[in-house]
Scaffold this motif. Structure first.
Motif, PDB file in Angstrom:
ATOM      1  N   LYS A  82      -1.551   5.096 -11.206  1.00 15.06           N
ATOM      2  CA  LYS A  82      -1.352   5.716 -12.525  1.00 15.06           C
ATOM      3  C   LYS A  82      -2.637   6.377 -13.014  1.00 15.06           C
ATOM      4  CE  LYS A  82       1.079   3.855 -15.732  1.00 15.06           C
ATOM      5  NZ  LYS A  82       1.555   2.908 -16.752  1.00 15.06           N
ATOM      6  N   ARG A  83      -3.792   5.685 -12.792  1.00 13.83           N
ATOM      7  CA  ARG A  83      -5.061   6.256 -13.237  1.00 13.83           C
ATOM      8  C   ARG A  83      -5.369   7.540 -12.472  1.00 13.83           C
ATOM      9  NH1 ARG A  83      -6.765   0.803 -13.324  1.00 13.83           N
ATOM     10  NH2 ARG A  83      -7.690   1.026 -11.254  1.00 13.83           N
ATOM     11  N   ASN A  84      -5.136   7.523 -11.150  1.00 16.60           N
ATOM     12  CA  ASN A  84      -5.391   8.710 -10.341  1.00 16.60           C
ATOM     13  C   ASN A  84      -4.476   9.847 -10.738  1.00 16.60           C
ATOM     14  OD1 ASN A  84      -7.383   7.409  -8.919  1.00 16.60           O
ATOM     15  ND2 ASN A  84      -6.001   6.700  -7.284  1.00 16.60           N
ATOM     16  N   HIS A  85      -3.211   9.492 -11.045  1.00 18.29           N
ATOM     17  CA  HIS A  85      -2.245  10.511 -11.461  1.00 18.29           C
ATOM     18  C   HIS A  85      -2.699  11.166 -12.751  1.00 18.29           C
ATOM     19  CE1 HIS A  85       1.604  12.493 -11.982  1.00 18.29           C
ATOM     20  NE2 HIS A  85       1.645  12.017 -13.228  1.00 18.29           N
ATOM     21  N   ARG A  86      -3.216  10.351 -13.661  1.00 16.27           N
ATOM     22  CA  ARG A  86      -3.676  10.893 -14.940  1.00 16.27           C
ATOM     23  C   ARG A  86      -4.880  11.807 -14.733  1.00 16.27           C
ATOM     24  NH1 ARG A  86      -6.133   7.489 -20.011  1.00 16.27           N
ATOM     25  NH2 ARG A  86      -6.801   9.310 -21.190  1.00 16.27           N
ATOM     26  N   LYS A  87      -5.806  11.410 -13.870  1.00 16.08           N
ATOM     27  CA  LYS A  87      -6.998  12.217 -13.645  1.00 16.08           C
ATOM     28  C   LYS A  87      -6.648  13.606 -13.152  1.00 16.08           C
ATOM     29  CE  LYS A  87     -10.273   8.467 -12.726  1.00 16.08           C
ATOM     30  NZ  LYS A  87     -11.132   7.836 -11.702  1.00 16.08           N
ATOM     31  N   LYS A  88      -5.597  13.743 -12.383  1.00 18.61           N
ATOM     32  CA  LYS A  88      -5.204  15.043 -11.846  1.00 18.61           C
ATOM     33  C   LYS A  88      -4.826  16.009 -12.948  1.00 18.61           C
ATOM     34  CE  LYS A  88      -3.521  13.210  -7.438  1.00 18.61           C
ATOM     35  NZ  LYS A  88      -2.340  13.018  -6.567  1.00 18.61           N
ATOM     36  N   HIS A  89      -4.425  15.485 -14.113  1.00 14.95           N
ATOM     37  CA  HIS A  89      -3.955  16.342 -15.184  1.00 14.95           C
ATOM     38  C   HIS A  89      -5.048  16.732 -16.166  1.00 14.95           C
ATOM     39  CE1 HIS A  89      -0.104  14.874 -13.657  1.00 14.95           C
ATOM     40  NE2 HIS A  89       0.444  15.912 -14.270  1.00 14.95           N
ATOM     41  N   ILE A  90      -6.242  16.130 -16.047  1.00 15.95           N
ATOM     42  CA  ILE A  90      -7.333  16.496 -16.937  1.00 15.95           C
ATOM     43  C   ILE A  90      -7.877  17.851 -16.509  1.00 15.95           C
ATOM     44  CG2 ILE A  90      -9.632  15.892 -17.761  1.00 15.95           C
ATOM     45  CD1 ILE A  90      -8.897  12.995 -17.416  1.00 15.95           C
ATOM     46  N   PRO A  91      -7.876  18.841 -17.374  1.00 12.30           N
ATOM     47  CA  PRO A  91      -8.266  20.192 -16.984  1.00 12.30           C
ATOM     48  C   PRO A  91      -9.757  20.280 -16.682  1.00 12.30           C
ATOM     49  CG  PRO A  91      -7.991  20.046 -19.361  1.00 12.30           C
ATOM     50  CD  PRO A  91      -7.516  18.735 -18.802  1.00 12.30           C
ATOM     51  N   ASP A  92     -10.101  21.204 -15.776  1.00 10.70           N
ATOM     52  CA  ASP A  92     -11.504  21.438 -15.448  1.00 10.70           C
ATOM     53  C   ASP A  92     -12.131  22.407 -16.444  1.00 10.70           C
ATOM     54  OD1 ASP A  92     -11.464  19.797 -13.190  1.00 10.70           O
ATOM     55  OD2 ASP A  92     -10.642  21.405 -11.953  1.00 10.70           O
ATOM     56  N   PHE A  93     -11.335  23.356 -16.934  1.00 17.38           N
ATOM     57  CA  PHE A  93     -11.868  24.374 -17.835  1.00 17.38           C
ATOM     58  C   PHE A  93     -12.069  23.811 -19.239  1.00 17.38           C
ATOM     59  CE2 PHE A  93     -10.869  27.571 -21.097  1.00 17.38           C
ATOM     60  CZ  PHE A  93     -11.977  28.380 -20.921  1.00 17.38           C
ATOM     61  N   MET A  94     -13.182  24.171 -19.874  1.00 16.73           N
ATOM     62  CA  MET A  94     -13.475  23.724 -21.233  1.00 16.73           C
ATOM     63  C   MET A  94     -13.540  24.929 -22.152  1.00 16.73           C
ATOM     64  SD  MET A  94     -16.688  21.477 -22.704  1.00 16.73           S
ATOM     65  CE  MET A  94     -16.088  19.936 -22.009  1.00 16.73           C
ATOM     66  N   ILE A  95     -12.738  24.899 -23.214  1.00 23.03           N
ATOM     67  CA  ILE A  95     -12.752  25.968 -24.206  1.00 23.03           C
ATOM     68  C   ILE A  95     -13.915  25.718 -25.166  1.00 23.03           C
ATOM     69  CG2 ILE A  95     -11.209  24.824 -25.858  1.00 23.03           C
ATOM     70  CD1 ILE A  95     -11.119  28.564 -24.982  1.00 23.03           C
ATOM     71  N   GLU A  96     -14.434  26.770 -25.785  1.00 17.46           N
ATOM     72  CA  GLU A  96     -15.552  26.607 -26.718  1.00 17.46           C
ATOM     73  C   GLU A  96     -15.161  25.783 -27.936  1.00 17.46           C
ATOM     74  OE1 GLU A  96     -19.092  26.846 -28.783  1.00 17.46           O
ATOM     75  OE2 GLU A  96     -18.695  27.222 -26.664  1.00 17.46           O
TER      76      GLU A  96
END
Length: 432
Positions: free
Chosen positions: A8-22
């Motif tokens: 579940k933790r690994n699955h969640r990490k996959k959904h955290i975006p790499d791009f950061m908006i200002e």
């Protein structure tokens, strides 16, 4: 089980975006829209979330009129290309800078038109969670999307902050509601209702309930009701009157002029003085145009407080005590608390508890820097939550112009110091 949790933790990490908006803006009322319009004109990368003009469209009673004058009821773009006056001219709605009350429906429609013209990027989504992450924040939206941002601007207005006195808070929802919960008053036709309060919210809704043929009474602790002074048609004030009582976005008077035009200077007053001024300035009162809807039409029980309330045989029994110590009881089907709003960071449940616990607050409101930044770096508050820092103007739409300009200057300075953070493709950042 441990393996399942790890999956579940690994699955969640996959959904955290790499791009950061200002910057992300939470809230789409006058403050959020004004800030977004300013960001857009300067090419600042941002995303804005919220239901457009939600408090005005869904949480204020139909038929209401704004207390603020026409010139003080704008939503702000940096070049004043689309003012309320412009909108009214386009729609052939009667308008004056002063003297003609602004209808709630007019202001709400103006806000939607401003959104369409100045902030087409607005995403009609709600933010369900905000937590800190490396170099910024992680936002979770109600559709499941996750967004990383360097900054978060909270422009939630009065949402979350409705105040109900302790003597009434235990009543079930079918017998008690806050004025914020009512847009359509037609369901109260023929029912007995007690409205509690002496401010604009209470007086407005009491008058409109009477228009809707409700059996309404107004109960207030104040010994008398206060109304703004009605303008005299065709009469121009003398230069001496204008000098002693200059017009401002918060009404006439030198103090009001200071509060409306100098929020940056207000911020440098001693903290205790600021809090005291916000508490005492522009107290409960209603617009001059509401007086005829109340006086002689709505029974008034003034100079009384609610000591306790109970449900008896499907009715609310209110136990009142007068200023002279006398006691009185009122029986009614429903109580509407027009008792205003009280900022409390614990009400912002979408903020992670770790953020709320570390926010430096005074009387429930965040302590802010001269740039609206809280004690959590990168987290900003505008509107009602900023009143103790920048003055009473933050309780009104008029303050959105200053907030938008100050935040834009702050972010532009940050971008100049960090030129590597360039606008992202796919994010509309340049004014058309």
């Amino acid at each position: 089980m441990a393996r399942h949790a790890a999956t579940k933790r690994n699955h969640r990490k996959k959904h955290i975006p790499d791009f950061m908006i200002e910057t992300t803006i939470i809230g789409a009322g006058p403050y959020g829209l004004s800030i977004a319009a300013h960001f857009r004109s300067r090419g600042i990368p941002f995303r804005i979330f919220g239901r457009p003009m939600d408090s005005w469209l869904a949480h204020m009673p139909k038929g209401m009129m704004l207390k603020s004058d026409g010139f003080a009821s704008n939503i702000y773009d940096p070049d004043a290309k689309f003012t309320l006056k412009d909108f009214c001219a386009e729609r052939q709605i009667k308008y004056a800078d002063m003297g003609i009350p602004v209808q709630l429906s007019t202001f709400s429609d103006y806000g939607l038109a401003f959104r369409d013209r100045m902030v087409p990027e607005l995403e009609n989504k709600l933010v369900s969670g905000v937590e800190r992450s490396a170099n910024g924040f992680l936002l979770r939206l109600d559709d499941g999307e996750e967004v990383k941002a360097r900054r978060v601007v909270l422009a939630v207005g009065i949402t979350h902050f409705e105040y109900v006195p302790e003597s009434l808070a235990h009543l079930p929802a079918e017998f008690l509601s806050h004025s914020y919960r009512h847009h359509d008053l037609a369901p109260f036709k023929g029912r007995s209702v007690v409205v509690l309060g002496s401010g604009s919210s209470a007086i407005d809704i009491a008058g409109l309930l009477r228009d809707a043929d409700a059996d309404v009474q107004l109960v207030a602790r104040a010994a008398s009701l206060k109304f703004h002074t009605a303008p005299t048609p065709g009469k121009r004030r003398s230069w001496w009157q204008r000098l002693r009582h200059p017009d401002s976005g918060l009404g006439p008077g030198l103090r009001s002029r200071f509060f409306s035009d100098a929020p940056a200077l207000f911020h440098y007053l001693p903290e205790g003085l600021r809090v005291d001024l916000v508490r005492k300035t522009l107290g409960p009162s209603a617009g001059w145009f509401v007086k005829d809807k109340i006086m002689g039409r709505v029974p008034l029980v003034l100079g009384h407080t609610v000591e306790r309330a109970e449900i008896r045989e499907g009715m609310v029994r209110l136990h009142l005590r007068g200023l002279d110590g006398s006691v009185r009881e009122i029986l009614t089907e429903h109580v509407i608390a027009g008792t205003g709003y009280k900022v409390d960071m614990e009400r912002l449940a979408f903020l992670n508890p770790e953020i709320r616990s570390k926010l430096k607050c005074l009387n429930g409101t965040p302590v802010l820097s001269s740039t609206f930044e809280s004690s959590i770096p990168g987290l900003y508050f505008v509107g009602l939550a900023a009143a103790n820092s920048f003055g009473p103007v933050m309780r009104f739409a008029f303050g959105a112009g200053f907030a938008a300009k100050r935040l834009t200057e702050t972010v532009m300075k940050s971008l100049a110091e960090n030129p590597a953070f360039a606008p992202a493709s796919g994010v509309a950042t340049i004014a058309e």
